[in-house]
Design an enzyme around this catalytic site. Structure first.
Site, PDB file in Angstrom:
ATOM      1  N   ASP A 510     -17.764 -21.269 -16.178  1.00  0.00           N
ATOM      2  CA  ASP A 510     -18.673 -21.558 -15.078  1.00  0.00           C
ATOM      3  C   ASP A 510     -19.716 -22.519 -15.661  1.00  0.00           C
ATOM      4  OD1 ASP A 510     -20.328 -21.215 -12.728  1.00  0.00           O
ATOM      5  OD2 ASP A 510     -21.599 -20.022 -14.028  1.00  0.00           O
ATOM      6  N   ASP A 699     -19.344 -15.751  -9.949  1.00  0.00           N
ATOM      7  CA  ASP A 699     -18.283 -15.740 -10.952  1.00  0.00           C
ATOM      8  C   ASP A 699     -17.555 -14.403 -11.008  1.00  0.00           C
ATOM      9  OD1 ASP A 699     -19.155 -18.244 -11.780  1.00  0.00           O
ATOM     10  OD2 ASP A 699     -20.636 -17.346 -13.093  1.00  0.00           O
TER      11      ASP A 699
END
Lengths: 814, 61
Positions: A510, A699
């Protein structure tokens, strides 16, 4: 503490202009706002000023006092208090709350003291690791609102937990594990003592009555170990048998039961050997491994806490007459009008009714900058209004919100995660089946030939082939690896992650919060007027100090020069800042705002522009700050032969910039959590084993669906709760090292299994043929287990040695 | 070796005592937080003036 440049209480940068001061212990310190001053003064009034000396991290910035007072008032509503307060004996009540901002032991001390000083509070227990406090107060003298007010004044935001959470499952689990561990430990210690008496007696000669006495005492101490401490193994075995699988617990439980039963029979009939010491030690070792694993899991937090922290607990409903009313979020219905103040969380999904506001959706979308919303746009529950206030119409509540959707996605992805059936487990289970068969054959064979020797030979088969070495082969290596990694700051939550970590081929990162810091940094300054070269940054910083906007903070942090006096400072929401410095009217912000509407210069769209009445003075280009160590970590992972990729919810230009700076060629932008999960599925269907690294709520689904999920310790609770590995200290460079250790662990694990298999293949025929007396079987069994444990201890040695060598090497170069 | 008949039960009694004490400790929150309590005595400032400024006169350092 960074007291020179930051607030004395919370450590945030000080705003320019009027400086708020607080006097603690006779010394004056600057603070950033009146909230911090109130908190600091109040802490001193209580005689708790030592807190500032003892704390290891700055405190959390207290919320705006007026806002905090309104939120506390909500808890006086009986509908809200009913869920969280429980009667506790005569006239007392208790509540458990989750306290945000508990960072070190000084916090615990402060909370206990501050609440303890409140009249009517009879007991306060704060648990720093669980971030929970249990407070008991007398109904007549105190109330929940008062307790919350005291906490808020100290600077902590407390969230009363549902009464159902009072019986904390984690606490119960940890206590049961500790008790089992101590029973097994004491039992193993004593059994070993009696056993050494027996061993010595076997050589020096001992009369039968003394020998039997020692045996009976051995039985006495081993019985609680088997029937109390080893219960989790039996329960696990029963569970996996019910599910028609031969899990790891089956051979373990079988081994424990067999050794104990055999020893009992031997003791009863006065046979040659008893193994009460072995069974106790075996249980103790296994429990130590389980205990370490449980500790790591508990430290990573759990899903329900994470959710409780995300959604606001109350909302301000706008009544028919326009008056505001505090209600619990659970009382909101579709169609209600809700007022959201600046700095508060959005309670439900809905449409914005007021003209415009700016919200921080970083946790949900991964977008690093706050987003401007106009009338009619959708606001998402869990995001924070940074510039407001906002009025909205509720469209979705509770389980229908986007946030609840993400959580559902996490749960689903975690359930669907392909669990590699552990090779060790399968081997052990197959092995057990074969040994049992051989034991039965031996018993039948010997009872045909010589019934008197049948029992001894069968027992020898069972003992010599004891699945201990097999059962220990995997846990011993994993336990050691977990300990080694924990010492390096890598917290393994699920032990099977180690096996997966060794085999990964792809890493998906991420961006926001993982590869980059949450903040911005000044990349370069473009000065467009030569005579202002020296001054441009100082002027901009002078304006910027008055704002908490991330861009303003980056500018203020970049300026090193003296601060200038700004008068008439004005913030224009969504555009920029305006103020007068040395009689000159300056504007800082987007280019069209700074120039007062007409944008003449091209190429300044992304920049922050400083201008006066005569035109642009300078343009500041900002970029995201890379996390320290990110570059080294990426290089190490690439050198390891892994394919790296960035999957981000942020805008394409920002993702491309970070990817280019880190040397990552593959990146994807503007991905929603479900898109990320799709991407993961695509990669996996192409045969890749994927490790996901992330920190945000957005995430969490990806983390839950990856082969190996890594979360940062500074990340959100939800991300940590759905991950396999948590990186403490946010050091990304540990990833490559952790992978090295995982590989080593796997090698050792295989060695252990091969050893156990080889030993058994060698010893079993002799045992079945009756050549192995029980005492030799016992020695063989202990030696094979010992070998497995000692071999496991080699994990991490190599890393330490090479690390030491590296240090010496680098010194020599220097 | 008859002394064993006295010594071993004695050791087992001690063991049971230790076990009971440990169980009690676990049930009474002694093992819930292993870090904070160790620091608390260091933080406690034994100046009564801190908590009750009016009750005791200020002491010279």
């Amino acid at each position: 503490m960074n007291t020179a440049s930051g607030c004395w209480h919370c450590g945030e940068p000080l705003p320019a202009g009027e400086v708020v001061q607080v006097t603690i212990d006779g010394a004056t310190h600057p603070v950033c706002c009146h909230g911090c001053r109130a908190a600091a003064e109040w802490i001193e009034q209580l005689g708790l000023a030592d807190y500032y000396r003892l704390r290891s991290q700055p405190a959390v910035r207290p919320a705006d006092p007026a806002e905090a007072a309104r939120s506390r008032a909500a808890w006086t509503r009986p509908e809200m208090a009913r869920h969280v307060v429980r009667e506790f004996g005569e006239g007392s009540r208790e509540a458990i709350m989750l306290i945000e901002g508990v960072r070190c032991s000084a916090c615990v001390w402060l909370i206990e003291r501050a609440l303890g000083a409140l009249s009517g509070v009879s007991s306060v227990q704060v648990n720093a690791s669980a971030r929970r406090a249990r407070v008991v107060w007398r109904k007549s003298e105190c109330s929940l609102a008062q307790v919350l007010e005291t906490l808020a004044r100290t600077g902590y935001r407390a969230l009363p937990l549902d009464a159902a959470a009072l019986d904390d499952a984690r606490k119960r689990e940890s206590r049961a594990a500790l008790k089992g561990l101590i029973v097994a430990g004491f039992g193993a210690m004593q059994a070993m003592m009696y056993a050494s008496g027996l061993y010595l007696g076997a050589f020096d000669g001992v009369d039968t009555s003394t020998r039997d006495l020692l045996r009976w005492f051995g039985l006495l101490v081993a019985t609680p170990v088997v029937f109390y401490a080893a219960r989790p193994f039996f329960a696990g075995a029963v569970r996996s048998l019910r599910a028609r699988a031969l899990g790891m617990d089956v051979p373990v439980a079988l081994a424990i039961a067999l050794i104990y039963a055999a020893s009992l029979i031997e003791a009863l009939r006065g046979g040659a050997e008893v193994y009460f010491d072995s069974v106790s030690m075996f249980v103790f070792f296994l429990l130590v491994g389980r205990y370490l694993e449980m500790r790591a899991r508990h430290r990573a937090g759990d899903l329900s806490d994470a959710l409780a922290r995300l959604t606001p607990v109350y909302a301000e409903r706008v009544g028919a007459d326009g008056a505001l009313e505090r209600v619990g979020v659970s009382e909101l219905r579709t169609g209600d009008r809700v007022h959201v103040g600046e700095g508060s969380g959005v309670p439900a999904d809905g449409a914005l009714l007021s003209a415009r506001c700016r919200v921080d959706e970083a946790l949900l979308s991964g977008e690093s900058a706050p987003v401007t919303k106009c009338c009619g746009d959708t606001l998402v529950a869990g995001s924070i209004v940074v510039e407001g206030p906002a009025q909205m119409q509720v469209e979705h509540v509770g389980a229908d919100t986007a946030l609840a959707g993400i959580v559902a996605l996490v749960t689903r992805a975690a359930a669907a995660r392909p669990r590699l059936a552990q090779a060790g487990e399968r081997a052990a289970a197959g092995f057990v089946a074969r040994v049992l068969m051989l034991a039965v054959l031996t018993a039948i064979g010997w009872s045909l030939i010589d019934p008197a020797r049948a029992f001894t030979a069968t027992l020898a088969v069972l003992v010599v082939s004891c699945p201990c070495a097999f059962a220990l082969a995997v846990p011993a290596a994993l336990t050691r690896a977990i300990a080694v990694l924990a010492r390096r700051g890598v917290l393994v939550v699920r032990p099977d992650a180690i096996e997966h970590l060794a085999g990964i081929t792809h890493v998906v990162f991420d961006k926001t919060g993982t590869l980059t810091d949450p903040g911005l940094t000044l990349d370069r300054v473009e000065v467009l007027r030569a005579d202002e070269r020296e001054n441009a940054l100082t002027l901009a910083a002078a304006l910027a100090r008055g704002s908490r906007h991330p861009v303003a903070r980056a500018l203020a942090a970049a300026a090193t020069g003296r601060s200038m006096q700004v008068s008439d400072l004005r913030a224009v929401a969504g555009d920029g800042l305006e103020g007068v410095v040395y009689g000159r009217r300056l504007r800082l912000g987007r280019v069209d705002f700074a120039l007062g509407g007409a944008s003449l210069q091209a190429g300044l769209d992304d920049a922050v522009v400083l201008a006066d009445d005569k035109g642009v003075i300078a343009a500041f280009h900002l970029c995201e700050r890379l996390r320290s160590g990110a570059r080294a970590a990426i290089a190490a992972l690439v050198a390891d032969g892994l394919t790296l990729e960035i999957a981000s919810g942020d805008a394409a230009s920002r993702v491309a910039d970070v990817a280019q700076r880190l040397g990552i060629t593959q990146w994807r932008a503007r991905l929603r959590p479900a898109d990320k999960l799709d991407r993961l599925a695509t990669l996996r269907s192409a045969g890749a084993r994927v490790m996901a690294v992330g920190d945000g709520i957005n995430d969490a689904p990806v983390l839950a669906g990856a082969d190996v999920a890594v979360a940062l310790a500074a990340g959100t609770e939800l991300a940590q709760a759905s991950s396999d590995i948590v990186l403490a200290g946010e050091r990304l460079d540990l990833l490559a090292e952790a992978r090295g250790i995982a590989r080593e662990t796997l090698t050792i694990l295989r060695q252990n299994q091969r050893w156990a298999l080889g030993y058994n293949l060698l010893a079993m025929p002799f045992a079945a043929l009756g050549f192995v007396p029980p005492w030799l079987a016992a020695i063989g069994m202990s030696a094979s287990s010992l070998f497995v444990v000692l071999n496991a201890l080699r994990i991490g040695r190599q890393g330490e040695r090479s690390r030491a060598a590296g240090l010496v090497g680098s010194k020599a170069v220097a | 070796m008859t002394i064993l008949i006295v010594m071993i039960p004695l050791s087992i009694l001690l063991l049971i005592g230790a076990g009971v004490a440990f169980f009690w400790a676990v049930d009474n929150d002694q093992f819930d937080d292993m870090e904070t309590p160790g620091l608390l005595p260091l933080l406690d400032n034994p100046q009564p003036s801190d908590l009750a400024p009016s009750a005791t006169p200020e002491q010279a350092p």
